[in-house]
Design a protein around this motif. Structure first.
Motif, PDB file in Angstrom:
ATOM      1  N   SER A  30      42.582  50.337 -70.927  1.00 32.61           N
ATOM      2  CA  SER A  30      42.461  51.437 -69.480  1.00 32.61           C
ATOM      3  C   SER A  30      41.394  52.281 -69.271  1.00 32.61           C
ATOM      4  O   SER A  30      40.738  52.194 -69.963  1.00 32.61           O
ATOM      5  CB  SER A  30      43.541  52.630 -70.261  1.00 32.61           C
ATOM      6  N   LYS A  68      38.570  54.111 -61.229  1.00 29.56           N
ATOM      7  CA  LYS A  68      39.506  56.092 -61.066  1.00 29.56           C
ATOM      8  C   LYS A  68      38.807  56.635 -59.966  1.00 29.56           C
ATOM      9  O   LYS A  68      39.050  57.025 -59.440  1.00 29.56           O
ATOM     10  CB  LYS A  68      38.649  57.057 -62.392  1.00 29.56           C
ATOM     11  N   ASP A  74      44.091  53.015 -59.824  1.00 30.17           N
ATOM     12  CA  ASP A  74      45.359  52.435 -59.288  1.00 30.17           C
ATOM     13  C   ASP A  74      44.534  50.804 -59.356  1.00 30.17           C
ATOM     14  O   ASP A  74      44.507  50.767 -57.878  1.00 30.17           O
ATOM     15  CB  ASP A  74      46.480  52.504 -58.517  1.00 30.17           C
ATOM     16  N   SER A  77      46.121  47.976 -56.226  1.00 30.94           N
ATOM     17  CA  SER A  77      46.011  48.533 -54.970  1.00 30.94           C
ATOM     18  C   SER A  77      45.108  47.524 -54.180  1.00 30.94           C
ATOM     19  O   SER A  77      45.265  47.293 -53.025  1.00 30.94           O
ATOM     20  CB  SER A  77      46.152  49.742 -54.612  1.00 30.94           C
TER      21      SER A  77
END
Ligand code: SF4
Length: 198
Positions: A30, A68, A74, A77
């Motif tokens: 992440s 970020k 995301d 997207s």
């Protein structure tokens, strides 16, 4: 896939997978985990993936920052954007060019494309699809255009084609000396049929 691409450089698939596994285990994938990781750990992970570990460790952080700052955390997207915008978005990341962006879009199932890395491109050009040009990008576009009409809109088929072309170029249609005598495609190959090799 963006991290997988940058965690290693010019190494075997096995070594790339090893470096990526170490990233997952020691840091996580992440954006927050990567940004919080000590630089020393990122360099150690990147070293498993070959040359220039310091630069690639910094690139891993840059990837996390882009996710970020530009995508609000995301990244998927970006896959829902129209094709030119999706490619442009993915090319913001270090180490991702046009072929890399197309590969991510195909492998994620977002778009039915045929991305080519260098081995697959060489194989297609030798088979007679497209014309080799001085500029790599021009050769790439030429080969893609030559096969475009016959491609199915089937992402699983296209993933397999990408992988088969890559493997064929790595193991048989090699850059320096293609192993035409062992090649099951030689009956349909423009390079093999050229007068100098007849
Ligand atoms: S016949 Fe030779 S040049 Fe043609 S695809 Fe096979 S290995 Fe490559």
């Amino acid at each position: 896939m963006v991290l997988l691409e940058r965690v290693a450089y010019l190494v075997s698939d096995e070594r790339r997978a090893e470096a990526f596994a170490a990233l997952k285990k020691r840091v996580g994938t992440s954006a927050d985990r990567i940004l919080a990781a000590p630089r020393k750990v990122l360099v150690e992970v990147a070293r498993l993936g070959g040359m220039h570990p310091e630069r690639r460790a910094e690139d891993l952080r840059e990837i996390a920052r882009i996710v970020k700052d530009r995508f609000g955390g995301d990244l998927p997207s970006a896959l829902r954007l129209p094709l030119p915008d999706a490619k442009r978005a993915l090319r913001l990341f270090p180490g991702i060019g046009e072929p890399g962006a197309e590969k991510i879009l195909l492998f994620s199932g977002a778009y039915a494309l045929l991305p080519l890395e260098s081995n697959g491109l060489r194989t297609l050009l030798r088979l007679g699809f497209g014309v080799e040009q001085k500029a790599y990008a021009a050769s790439y576009r030429s080969a893609q255009a030559a096969v475009a009409e016959g491609l199915p809109r089937d992402t699983a088929w296209l993933v397999r084609a990408h992988q088969l072309l890559r493997r064929h170029g790595q193991t048989i249609c090699k850059a320096s000396v293609p192993l035409c005598a062992r090649c099951p495609l030689r009956g349909d190959c423009a390079y093999f049929a050229a007068p100098a090799r007849a």
